[in-house]
Design a protein around this motif. Structure first.
Motif, PDB file in Angstrom:
ATOM      1  N   VAL A   1      -0.036   8.290  -0.057  1.00 24.65           N
ATOM      2  CA  VAL A   1      -1.295   8.773  -0.631  1.00 24.65           C
ATOM      3  C   VAL A   1      -2.275   9.124   0.486  1.00 24.65           C
ATOM      4  O   VAL A   1      -2.939  10.171   0.464  1.00 24.65           O
ATOM      5  CB  VAL A   1      -1.897   7.716  -1.573  1.00 24.65           C
ATOM      6  CG1 VAL A   1      -3.320   8.095  -1.983  1.00 24.65           C
ATOM      7  CG2 VAL A   1      -1.023   7.560  -2.811  1.00 24.65           C
TER       8      VAL A   1
ATOM      9  N   TRP B   1       1.069   9.298 -11.701  1.00 27.15           N
ATOM     10  CA  TRP B   1       1.872   9.007 -10.510  1.00 27.15           C
ATOM     11  C   TRP B   1       1.794   7.514 -10.174  1.00 27.15           C
ATOM     12  O   TRP B   1       2.814   6.865  -9.926  1.00 27.15           O
ATOM     13  CB  TRP B   1       1.374   9.867  -9.343  1.00 27.15           C
ATOM     14  CG  TRP B   1       2.095   9.619  -8.055  1.00 27.15           C
ATOM     15  CD1 TRP B   1       3.342   9.084  -7.898  1.00 27.15           C
ATOM     16  CD2 TRP B   1       1.611   9.909  -6.741  1.00 27.15           C
ATOM     17  NE1 TRP B   1       3.670   9.010  -6.565  1.00 27.15           N
ATOM     18  CE2 TRP B   1       2.636   9.509  -5.837  1.00 27.15           C
ATOM     19  CE3 TRP B   1       0.434  10.454  -6.252  1.00 27.15           C
ATOM     20  CZ2 TRP B   1       2.487   9.646  -4.459  1.00 27.15           C
ATOM     21  CZ3 TRP B   1       0.286  10.599  -4.880  1.00 27.15           C
ATOM     22  CH2 TRP B   1       1.302  10.204  -3.994  1.00 27.15           C
ATOM     23  N   ARG B   2       0.605   6.971 -10.158  1.00 23.58           N
ATOM     24  CA  ARG B   2       0.448   5.559  -9.811  1.00 23.58           C
ATOM     25  C   ARG B   2       1.185   4.657 -10.798  1.00 23.58           C
ATOM     26  O   ARG B   2       1.709   3.602 -10.419  1.00 23.58           O
ATOM     27  CB  ARG B   2      -1.026   5.177  -9.765  1.00 23.58           C
ATOM     28  CG  ARG B   2      -1.226   3.717  -9.401  1.00 23.58           C
ATOM     29  CD  ARG B   2      -2.684   3.354  -9.217  1.00 23.58           C
ATOM     30  NE  ARG B   2      -2.761   1.928  -8.926  1.00 23.58           N
ATOM     31  CZ  ARG B   2      -2.875   0.971  -9.846  1.00 23.58           C
ATOM     32  NH1 ARG B   2      -2.946   1.312 -11.127  1.00 23.58           N
ATOM     33  NH2 ARG B   2      -2.927  -0.309  -9.499  1.00 23.58           N
ATOM     34  N   ASP B   3       1.248   5.051 -12.055  1.00 29.03           N
ATOM     35  CA  ASP B   3       1.913   4.233 -13.065  1.00 29.03           C
ATOM     36  C   ASP B   3       3.411   4.479 -13.138  1.00 29.03           C
ATOM     37  O   ASP B   3       4.077   4.012 -14.072  1.00 29.03           O
ATOM     38  CB  ASP B   3       1.283   4.493 -14.438  1.00 29.03           C
ATOM     39  CG  ASP B   3      -0.092   3.852 -14.565  1.00 29.03           C
ATOM     40  OD1 ASP B   3      -0.461   3.070 -13.678  1.00 29.03           O
ATOM     41  OD2 ASP B   3      -0.801   4.156 -15.547  1.00 29.03           O
TER      42      ASP B   3
ATOM     43  N   ARG C   1       0.832  -1.204   0.000  1.00 21.59           N
ATOM     44  CA  ARG C   1       0.000   0.000   0.000  1.00 21.59           C
ATOM     45  C   ARG C   1       0.866   1.254   0.000  1.00 21.59           C
ATOM     46  O   ARG C   1       1.841   1.353   0.754  1.00 21.59           O
ATOM     47  CB  ARG C   1      -0.929   0.019   1.217  1.00 21.59           C
ATOM     48  CG  ARG C   1      -1.895   1.208   1.197  1.00 21.59           C
ATOM     49  CD  ARG C   1      -2.837   1.206   2.376  1.00 21.59           C
ATOM     50  NE  ARG C   1      -3.798   2.285   2.298  1.00 21.59           N
ATOM     51  CZ  ARG C   1      -4.973   2.231   1.704  1.00 21.59           C
ATOM     52  NH1 ARG C   1      -5.347   1.104   1.114  1.00 21.59           N
ATOM     53  NH2 ARG C   1      -5.790   3.263   1.672  1.00 21.59           N
ATOM     54  N   GLU C   2       0.514   2.209  -0.813  1.00 23.97           N
ATOM     55  CA  GLU C   2       1.218   3.492  -0.864  1.00 23.97           C
ATOM     56  C   GLU C   2       0.672   4.378   0.251  1.00 23.97           C
ATOM     57  O   GLU C   2      -0.309   5.107   0.085  1.00 23.97           O
ATOM     58  CB  GLU C   2       1.023   4.139  -2.238  1.00 23.97           C
ATOM     59  CG  GLU C   2       1.683   5.493  -2.402  1.00 23.97           C
ATOM     60  CD  GLU C   2       3.165   5.476  -2.107  1.00 23.97           C
ATOM     61  OE1 GLU C   2       3.541   5.857  -0.971  1.00 23.97           O
ATOM     62  OE2 GLU C   2       3.945   5.077  -2.986  1.00 23.97           O
TER      63      GLU C   2
ATOM     64  N   TYR D   1      -4.861   8.913  -8.130  1.00 23.19           N
ATOM     65  CA  TYR D   1      -4.092   7.732  -7.744  1.00 23.19           C
ATOM     66  C   TYR D   1      -5.025   6.643  -7.205  1.00 23.19           C
ATOM     67  O   TYR D   1      -4.975   5.482  -7.641  1.00 23.19           O
ATOM     68  CB  TYR D   1      -3.065   8.117  -6.676  1.00 23.19           C
ATOM     69  CG  TYR D   1      -2.071   7.030  -6.355  1.00 23.19           C
ATOM     70  CD1 TYR D   1      -2.426   5.917  -5.603  1.00 23.19           C
ATOM     71  CD2 TYR D   1      -0.756   7.120  -6.790  1.00 23.19           C
ATOM     72  CE1 TYR D   1      -1.514   4.924  -5.300  1.00 23.19           C
ATOM     73  CE2 TYR D   1       0.167   6.118  -6.509  1.00 23.19           C
ATOM     74  CZ  TYR D   1      -0.214   5.032  -5.754  1.00 23.19           C
ATOM     75  OH  TYR D   1       0.689   4.041  -5.462  1.00 23.19           O
TER      76      TYR D   1
ATOM     77  N   HIS E   1      -9.328   6.762 -17.597  1.00 20.89           N
ATOM     78  CA  HIS E   1      -8.212   5.921 -17.172  1.00 20.89           C
ATOM     79  C   HIS E   1      -7.698   5.058 -18.327  1.00 20.89           C
ATOM     80  O   HIS E   1      -6.474   5.005 -18.566  1.00 20.89           O
ATOM     81  CB  HIS E   1      -8.600   5.049 -15.976  1.00 20.89           C
ATOM     82  CG  HIS E   1      -7.433   4.307 -15.403  1.00 20.89           C
ATOM     83  ND1 HIS E   1      -7.104   3.024 -15.785  1.00 20.89           N
ATOM     84  CD2 HIS E   1      -6.491   4.673 -14.480  1.00 20.89           C
ATOM     85  CE1 HIS E   1      -6.043   2.626 -15.136  1.00 20.89           C
ATOM     86  NE2 HIS E   1      -5.647   3.603 -14.334  1.00 20.89           N
TER      87      HIS E   1
ATOM     88  N   ALA F   1      -6.121   3.027  -8.913  1.00 27.64           N
ATOM     89  CA  ALA F   1      -5.867   1.757  -8.228  1.00 27.64           C
ATOM     90  C   ALA F   1      -7.160   0.969  -8.051  1.00 27.64           C
ATOM     91  O   ALA F   1      -7.200  -0.254  -8.252  1.00 27.64           O
ATOM     92  CB  ALA F   1      -5.209   2.025  -6.875  1.00 27.64           C
TER      93      ALA F   1
END
Length: 454
Positions: free
Chosen positions: A20, A215-217, A16-17, A80, A163, A84
Motif C-alpha cells: 500500500v 481490497w483490505r477485506d 503491515r501491508e 485501504y 465503510h 484500516a
C-alpha cells in the motif's frame, strides 16, 4: 534523518501491508512527474509569467496519459488506509469525531501552510514590484494540486458512513456508484441534460475508494478477480475512447469540449479498473522486494513526506521559472520542437532540486500534523457508541456534528480556490471569500483537536 528512517523501517510490524505504501509513493511520484512534463511555464522580456498545458499542442501524447493518470491508485490506497484506520480507531474506542479530527488534520494542516504562504507571498511580491498578472499566475500554478485534496477530503469525510455500508453490501455499493456514473454520462451525452455529470467529481472517486475497502477485506485476493478487472477495464477503455464517445486523453486538454477528468467519466473508471487489477496482480512480486530493508527504507522515506511533495511540487515550478528564466539560465524553445523535449530533462532535474529544498523546509509540518488527533480514547466509545462514560451526550453529539461540519466547510473553501483559476480575485490572488471559508473550516478542525487532547 537517515537514521530515523532506518529506525522506522526496522520497527515496521510484520502485519503491515507494505505494498500500500509503495503504491502511494509511486502514484504521487507519477503525478508530480506528469504535471512537470505537461505544464509549460514561460517568461517573456516584459516580465510576464504564463503557464499552460501542452497537451493541446502535443496530440500524440494523449495515449501516454493512460500511464501517468495514476490518481485512481491513490484513491485505492486511500480506501485501504482509511478502512484500516477506521477499524483501528473503533477498536481503541475512538469515536467518529476523533477519527475525523485525526484524518482531517493530517491533510489540512500542511495544506493550510501552503495556502497561507501563497496568500502572503502574492501581495509581498507586488509590493516588491512584481506585476499583478505574474502573481496571479504564480498563485494559480501553486494551487493546482488542491483540486485533488478537495475530492480526497470529501471521500475521507464520508468514510464513517460508507465503510459500514461496505461491510453490509460489499460490491453492491461499488456497482451502484459505477451505474450512477454511467447514467449521468448518458444523460448528458444522449439527452443533453446540463451539468448533471458534476456529481461525478465525487462519485467516481468514491467508487475507487470503496474498492480500497474491498481490497483490505480480501475481496481482491483472487487473481482471477484482479485479472478480470485489468482485462475488462482495458477492453472497456479502448471501446469507450477509440470508437466511443470519450476522448483518449485521461488528463484535461485545453480547448477540448469533452474531458475525462473535468468531470471524471466512465472512461476514467475503466482506466481505474486497469490500474487496480494490474496493481493487485503485481502485489506478490512487489512484496518480495519490499522485504529488503533498503527498498523498504526508500518507500518509508517517500511516504514520510508524500503530502508535502504533492502540495509543493507546483510551487517548485514557479520558483524555478522565476530564478532560471529572467537571467536566461534556462532556454525556452518552442513546444513540439526536439529542443523542447531535450530540455525537459535538465528542467526536471532543476525542479527536483527545488522540491527537495521545499521538502526540507516544510516536511516537518506533515510529520507534526500526524500527531494532531483525537487525544485519548473515550471509555465506552467505539463500536457501540459515540460518547464515553464521562461525556455528556449533548457535548458528544455537538463535537461529532462540528467535526463533520468543519472539513465540509474547508472543502467548500477549497472548491472556491481551485475553481477560480488565474483570476487574481482579491489582493492575495485567491478569492477572499474562499480563503476565509477555508480558514474557518481548517482552523475549527485544528482547534477541536487541540481542545479534545486536553
Amino acid at each position: 534523518m537517515l537514521r530515523g528512517i532506518r529506525e522506522v523501517a526496522e520497527r515496521t510490524p510484520p502485519q503491515r501491508e507494505r505494498y500500500v505504501d509503495l503504491l502511494r509513493a509511486v502514484a504521487i511520484t507519477a503525478v508530480v512527474l506528469g504535471h512537470w512534463l505537461v505544464v509549460n511555464v514561460t517568461y517573456d522580456g516584459a516580465g510576464d509569467l504564463d503557464g499552460y498545458s501542452v497537451l493541446g499542442e502535443l496530440t500524440w501524447s494523449h495515449p501516454v496519459t493512460w500511464v501517468f493518470q495514476v490518481m485512481p491508485l491513490f484513491f485505492l490506497v486511500g480506501g485501504y488506509a482509511n478502512g484500516a484506520s477506521w477499524d483501528s480507531h473503533r477498536r481503541r474506542g475512538v469515536d467518529t469525531a476523533g477519527w475525523l479530527l485525526t484524518r482531517g488534520n493530517r491533510l489540512l494542516i500542511p495544506t493550510t501552510v501552503l495556502i497561507v504562504l501563497a496568500a502572503v507571498a502574492a501581495p509581498v511580491a507586488r509590493l516588491a514590484g512584481a506585476a499583478e498578472d505574474v502573481t496571479e499566475t504564480a498563485v494559480w500554478l501553486v494551487a493546482i494540486p488542491l483540486w485533488f485534496l478537495t475530492a480526497y477530503l470529501a471521500v475521507v469525510m464520508l468514510t464513517p458512513i460508507l465503510h459500514p455500508l461496505h461491510r453490509r453490501a460489499g460490491w453492491t455499493v461499488i456497482v451502484v456508484l459505477v451505474g450512477v456514473v454511467a447514467l449521468t454520462d448518458a444523460a448528458e451525452q444522449l439527452l443533453g441534460v446540463p451539468h448533471i455529470t458534476l456529481v461525478n467529481y465525487l462519485l467516481v472517486w468514491l467508487a475507487v475508494h470503496q474498492v480500497g475497502f474491498a481490497w483490505r477485506d480480501g475481496m481482491l485476493d483472487d487473481r482471477r478477480v484482479a485479472a478480470g478487472l485489468a482485462g475488462g477495464g482495458l477492453v472497456a477503455l479502448v471501446l469507450l475512447t477509440v470508437p466511443g464517445p470519450y476522448p483518449i486523453s485521461m488528463v484535461t486538454v485545453p480547448g477540448e469540449e469533452a474531458q475525462n477528468t473535468a468531470p471524471p467519466t466512465l472512461a476514467l473508471l475503466a482506466l481505474a479498473a486497469c490500474w487496480i487489477g494490474g496493481a493487485i496482480l503485481l502485489r506478490g512480486w512487489a512484496a518480495r522486494r519490499l522485504a529488503g530493508l533498503r527498498t523498504w527504507m526508500a518507500v518509508v522515506a517517500v511516504n514520510s513526506v508524500v503530502l508535502t511533495v504533492f502540495l509543493w511540487h507546483m510551487a517548485a515550478v514557479v520558483i524555478a521559472a522565476i530564478v532560471l528564466y529572467p537571467p536566461g539560465l534556462m532556454p525556452q524553445p518552442e513546444v513540439e520542437s526536439v529542443d523542447w523535449l531535450l530540455w525537459r530533462v535538465p528542467w526536471l532535474v532543476c525542479l527536483s532540486v527545488v522540491l527537495m529544498v521545499l521538502v526540507l523546509l516544510f516536511g516537518g509540518v506533515e510529520r507534526h500534523a500526524r500527531k494532531v488527533g483525537a487525544g485519548p480514547a473515550r471509555p465506552g466509545a467505539g463500536e457501540t457508541g459515540e460518547t464515553g462514560e464521562g461525556d455528556a451526550p449533548g457535548r458528544g453529539r455537538a463535537m461529532t456534528v462540528t467535526a463533520c461540519a468543519a472539513p465540509a466547510v474547508a472543502v467548500a473553501g477549497l472548491l472556491g480556490i481551485t475553481t477560480a483559476g488565474a483570476t487574481g480575485e482579491g489582493p492575495v490572488g485567491i478569492p477572499g471569500w474562499a480563503l476565509a471559508v477555508y480558514l474557518v473550516g481548517a482552523g475549527t478542525l485544528w482547534l477541536l483537536a487541540v481542545l479534545r487532547s486536553r
